[in-house]
Design a protein around this motif. Structure first.
Motif, PDB file in Angstrom:
ATOM      1  N   ALA A  60      46.376  53.054  34.385  1.00 10.34           N
ATOM      2  CA  ALA A  60      46.327  54.417  34.930  1.00 10.34           C
ATOM      3  C   ALA A  60      45.354  55.278  34.138  1.00 10.34           C
ATOM      4  CB  ALA A  60      47.716  55.040  34.931  1.00 10.34           C
ATOM      5  N   SER A  61      45.369  55.138  32.820  1.00 16.82           N
ATOM      6  CA  SER A  61      44.477  55.921  31.969  1.00 16.82           C
ATOM      7  C   SER A  61      43.013  55.633  32.281  1.00 16.82           C
ATOM      8  CB  SER A  61      44.768  55.625  30.498  1.00 16.82           C
ATOM      9  OG  SER A  61      43.875  56.334  29.671  1.00 16.82           O
ATOM     10  N   ASP A  62      42.700  54.371  32.522  1.00 11.57           N
ATOM     11  CA  ASP A  62      41.317  54.019  32.882  1.00 11.57           C
ATOM     12  C   ASP A  62      40.885  54.758  34.146  1.00 11.57           C
ATOM     13  OD1 ASP A  62      41.148  52.307  30.713  1.00 11.57           O
ATOM     14  OD2 ASP A  62      41.497  50.489  31.902  1.00 11.57           O
ATOM     15  N   SER A 122      47.445  57.082  42.395  1.00  5.73           N
ATOM     16  CA  SER A 122      48.437  56.077  42.787  1.00  5.73           C
ATOM     17  C   SER A 122      47.804  54.994  43.646  1.00  5.73           C
ATOM     18  CB  SER A 122      49.599  56.716  43.548  1.00  5.73           C
ATOM     19  OG  SER A 122      50.343  57.557  42.704  1.00  5.73           O
ATOM     20  N   MET A 123      46.899  55.394  44.512  1.00  4.11           N
ATOM     21  CA  MET A 123      46.226  54.405  45.356  1.00  4.11           C
ATOM     22  C   MET A 123      45.315  53.510  44.515  1.00  4.11           C
ATOM     23  SD  MET A 123      45.655  56.333  48.982  1.00  4.11           S
ATOM     24  CE  MET A 123      45.351  54.826  49.899  1.00  4.11           C
ATOM     25  N   ILE A 149      45.825  49.487  44.491  1.00  6.12           N
ATOM     26  CA  ILE A 149      44.726  48.576  44.801  1.00  6.12           C
ATOM     27  C   ILE A 149      44.431  47.666  43.613  1.00  6.12           C
ATOM     28  CG2 ILE A 149      42.238  48.489  45.291  1.00  6.12           C
ATOM     29  CD1 ILE A 149      42.762  51.035  47.077  1.00  6.12           C
ATOM     30  N   ALA A 150      44.472  48.207  42.405  1.00  6.02           N
ATOM     31  CA  ALA A 150      44.258  47.367  41.211  1.00  6.02           C
ATOM     32  C   ALA A 150      45.305  46.259  41.146  1.00  6.02           C
ATOM     33  CB  ALA A 150      44.294  48.224  39.949  1.00  6.02           C
ATOM     34  N   GLU A 151      46.547  46.587  41.453  1.00  2.19           N
ATOM     35  CA  GLU A 151      47.622  45.581  41.457  1.00  2.19           C
ATOM     36  C   GLU A 151      47.396  44.554  42.557  1.00  2.19           C
ATOM     37  OE1 GLU A 151      51.371  43.725  40.459  1.00  2.19           O
ATOM     38  OE2 GLU A 151      49.904  44.927  39.387  1.00  2.19           O
ATOM     39  N   SER A 194      44.755  42.213  41.393  1.00  2.00           N
ATOM     40  CA  SER A 194      45.151  41.356  40.270  1.00  2.00           C
ATOM     41  C   SER A 194      46.032  40.182  40.706  1.00  2.00           C
ATOM     42  CB  SER A 194      45.861  42.171  39.187  1.00  2.00           C
ATOM     43  OG  SER A 194      47.174  42.509  39.566  1.00  2.00           O
ATOM     44  N   ILE A 195      46.797  40.368  41.780  1.00  2.00           N
ATOM     45  CA  ILE A 195      47.688  39.287  42.248  1.00  2.00           C
ATOM     46  C   ILE A 195      47.245  38.711  43.594  1.00  2.00           C
ATOM     47  CG2 ILE A 195      49.655  40.134  40.919  1.00  2.00           C
ATOM     48  CD1 ILE A 195      50.796  41.275  43.572  1.00  2.00           C
ATOM     49  N   ASN A 196      46.107  39.192  44.086  1.00  2.00           N
ATOM     50  CA  ASN A 196      45.567  38.753  45.380  1.00  2.00           C
ATOM     51  C   ASN A 196      46.603  38.844  46.499  1.00  2.00           C
ATOM     52  OD1 ASN A 196      43.443  37.862  47.049  1.00  2.00           O
ATOM     53  ND2 ASN A 196      44.160  35.749  46.935  1.00  2.00           N
TER      54      ASN A 196
END
Length: 142
Positions: free
Chosen positions: A33-35, A72-73, A77-79, A82-84
């Motif tokens: 989140a910080s990134d 939050s979006m 999307i990052a999640e 990361s797990i496809n």
């Protein structure tokens, strides 16, 4: 399943911002989140004041972007990447980021697709269609 309230989400991002500025230890989720927070300096004033954040109205008629929804979006999307999940989203993202020459801009394009798919799902009272979401992102490559 985790189902945070609006206030929970706002507290999370404000606290993450505070901890980042103070150079405190972040959890893995706070680190991601910080990134994203650091890539959106335009949101600093909203994130710096928790009480104002909890009171803020970001309804459409207010005409202001909602930094908490936007961030939050990015996290969602990052999640997904990361797990496809949904299957194929990672490849679609990588292709889009390559084409746009920007991971950040690829996220923003994906946000449009994700928002449209969520709206469609809610409007029709149907489950989220992951395959249609991946297809929508892939269509942005054409």
């Amino acid at each position: 399943m985790f189902n945070p309230t609006q206030d929970d989400v706002r507290r999370f991002f404000c606290e993450t911002y505070r901890k980042s500025l103070a150079r405190e230890i972040l959890t893995p989720l706070e680190s991601i989140a910080s990134d994203w927070i650091m890539q959106h300096p335009e949101y600093e004033s909203e994130l710096a004041d928790l009480n104002a954040a909890l009171e803020a109205d970001y309804s459409v008629d207010q005409g202001k972007p909602n930094p908490f929804l936007h961030l939050s979006m990015h996290l969602s999307i990052a999640e997904q990447i990361s797990i496809n999940q949904p299957v194929g989203i990672k490849a679609a993202y990588l292709n889009l980021a390559h084409r746009l020459q920007s991971e950040h801009e690829a996220h923003h394009v994906m946000m449009e697709c994700l928002g449209a798919m969520i709206w469609e799902s809610q409007r029709n009272g149907m489950p989220f269609d992951g395959a249609a979401y991946v297809e929508a992102v892939q269509q942005k490559l054409k």
